[in-house]
Design an enzyme around this catalytic site. Structure first.
Site, PDB file in Angstrom:
ATOM      1  N   GLY A  13      11.876  -5.007  -6.903  1.00  0.00           N
ATOM      2  CA  GLY A  13      12.265  -6.418  -6.851  1.00  0.00           C
ATOM      3  C   GLY A  13      13.638  -6.616  -5.845  1.00  0.00           C
ATOM      4  O   GLY A  13      14.279  -7.607  -6.366  1.00  0.00           O
ATOM      5  N   THR A  17      10.066  -6.315   0.468  1.00  0.00           N
ATOM      6  CA  THR A  17       8.843  -7.265   0.921  1.00  0.00           C
ATOM      7  C   THR A  17       9.093  -8.240   2.041  1.00  0.00           C
ATOM      8  O   THR A  17       8.530  -8.424   3.033  1.00  0.00           O
ATOM      9  CB  THR A  17       7.880  -7.690  -0.275  1.00  0.00           C
ATOM     10  OG1 THR A  17       7.302  -6.615  -1.096  1.00  0.00           O
ATOM     11  CG2 THR A  17       6.485  -8.589   0.416  1.00  0.00           C
ATOM     12  N   VAL A  18      10.166  -8.920   1.463  1.00  0.00           N
ATOM     13  CA  VAL A  18      10.816  -9.930   2.489  1.00  0.00           C
ATOM     14  C   VAL A  18      11.285  -9.034   3.850  1.00  0.00           C
ATOM     15  O   VAL A  18      10.901  -9.498   4.814  1.00  0.00           O
ATOM     16  CB  VAL A  18      11.760 -10.760   1.755  1.00  0.00           C
ATOM     17  CG1 VAL A  18      12.721 -11.667   2.785  1.00  0.00           C
ATOM     18  CG2 VAL A  18      11.218 -11.679   0.685  1.00  0.00           C
ATOM     19  N   LYS A  33       0.498  -1.799   2.921  1.00  0.00           N
ATOM     20  CA  LYS A  33       0.945  -1.458   1.733  1.00  0.00           C
ATOM     21  C   LYS A  33       0.121  -0.577   0.697  1.00  0.00           C
ATOM     22  O   LYS A  33      -1.059  -1.391   0.287  1.00  0.00           O
ATOM     23  CB  LYS A  33       1.559  -2.706   0.853  1.00  0.00           C
ATOM     24  CG  LYS A  33       2.122  -2.161  -0.580  1.00  0.00           C
ATOM     25  CD  LYS A  33       3.154  -3.415  -1.195  1.00  0.00           C
ATOM     26  CE  LYS A  33       3.708  -2.679  -2.359  1.00  0.00           C
ATOM     27  NZ  LYS A  33       4.607  -3.677  -3.087  1.00  0.00           N
ATOM     28  N   GLU A 101       4.842  -0.461   3.610  1.00  0.00           N
ATOM     29  CA  GLU A 101       5.764  -0.648   2.604  1.00  0.00           C
ATOM     30  C   GLU A 101       5.560   0.345   1.220  1.00  0.00           C
ATOM     31  O   GLU A 101       4.140   0.060   0.755  1.00  0.00           O
ATOM     32  CB  GLU A 101       5.640  -2.174   2.029  1.00  0.00           C
ATOM     33  CG  GLU A 101       6.702  -2.463   0.937  1.00  0.00           C
ATOM     34  CD  GLU A 101       6.592  -3.963   0.481  1.00  0.00           C
ATOM     35  OE1 GLU A 101       7.027  -4.395  -0.489  1.00  0.00           O
ATOM     36  OE2 GLU A 101       5.698  -4.638   1.173  1.00  0.00           O
ATOM     37  N   ALA A 103       5.546   1.358  -2.904  1.00  0.00           N
ATOM     38  CA  ALA A 103       5.592   0.634  -4.105  1.00  0.00           C
ATOM     39  C   ALA A 103       6.635   1.016  -4.833  1.00  0.00           C
ATOM     40  O   ALA A 103       6.843   2.361  -5.106  1.00  0.00           O
ATOM     41  CB  ALA A 103       4.322   1.049  -4.824  1.00  0.00           C
ATOM     42  N   GLY A 104       7.662   0.317  -4.881  1.00  0.00           N
ATOM     43  CA  GLY A 104       8.658   0.577  -5.995  1.00  0.00           C
ATOM     44  C   GLY A 104       9.706   1.374  -5.115  1.00  0.00           C
ATOM     45  O   GLY A 104       9.776   1.374  -3.973  1.00  0.00           O
TER      46      GLY A 104
END
Length: 209
Positions: A13, A17-18, A33, A101, A103-104
């Site tokens: 978070g 991703t951005v 991803k 990308e 994950a986490g």
């Protein structure tokens, strides 16, 4: 031949991703991803990246695992009665650049024996580490850099997200012995045009080629 760049973060978070959307759009790359968790909440990052990057739909590769529960990959998979296999995360063979990308963060479990960083180690592609600039980021960033170095994973550099904190950014780059690629500021409103403009202003695309 695939020219992969892995985008990972020091935490979940934090804006990776951005950043991945901005990078993929600027490069005209493909985006992948491999593991998406939490589709019961917002549909997933592939859809968000398409909206923010402007990439054609065929340049966004389908996930190998698309899981409903917003949790660590190992737990989200177990909730659906499956186990994620590292063999299923083999890197795709595509033409041109590919932004991948994770994950986490790096040490997120993929299954009960495997971490996200283990998949990165198998791909052998350079990593962009996305880090926030807020309090606590020096510890998280240096630990992440140490973990990558410990597995001999090449680090392209670190990309910061958030308000400018010059001493923190300098400290991480110098003590971690990594290149500071730039900083993505807070963007309001966040849309394709504003993201592309911010990326072009604060990063040099040649650093990623």
């Amino acid at each position: 031949m695939t020219q992969g760049i892995i985008v990972t973060g020091t935490d979940t978070g934090i804006g990776k991703t951005v950043f991945a959307a901005a990078l993929a759009g600027a490069l005209g790359a493909r985006y992948w991803k491999p593991i998406q968790c939490g589709i019961e909440d917002d549909g997933g990052d592939r859809e968000r990246v398409q909206a923010l990057s402007g990439l054609a739909p065929d340049r966004l590769l389908a996930e190998r695992y698309r899981l409903a529960l917003p949790a660590s990959p190992h737990r989200a998979a177990e909730a659906e009665g499956i186990e994620i296999s590292l063999a299923d995360l083999a890197a795709p063979d595509v033409e041109g650049p590919l932004v991948v990308e994770g994950a986490g963060g790096l040490m997120v479990p993929v299954n009960r024996q495997t971490l996200m960083i283990d998949a990165f180690a198998s791909w052998r592609w350079p990593v962009v580490l996305v880090a926030r600039t807020a309090l606590g980021t020096i510890n998280h960033s240096l630990l992440s850099i140490e973990a990558l170095n410990g597995r001999n994973i090449p680090i392209l550099g670190i990309a910061f997200v958030g308000d400018e904190v010059p001493d923190t950014q300098r400290t991480i780059a110098e003590m971690g012995n990594v290149r500071a690629l730039g900083r993505l500021p807070r963007i309001q409103p966040l849309d394709r045009a504003s993201l592309a403009s911010a990326f072009a202003t604060h990063f040099d695309i040649e650093d990623f080629r």
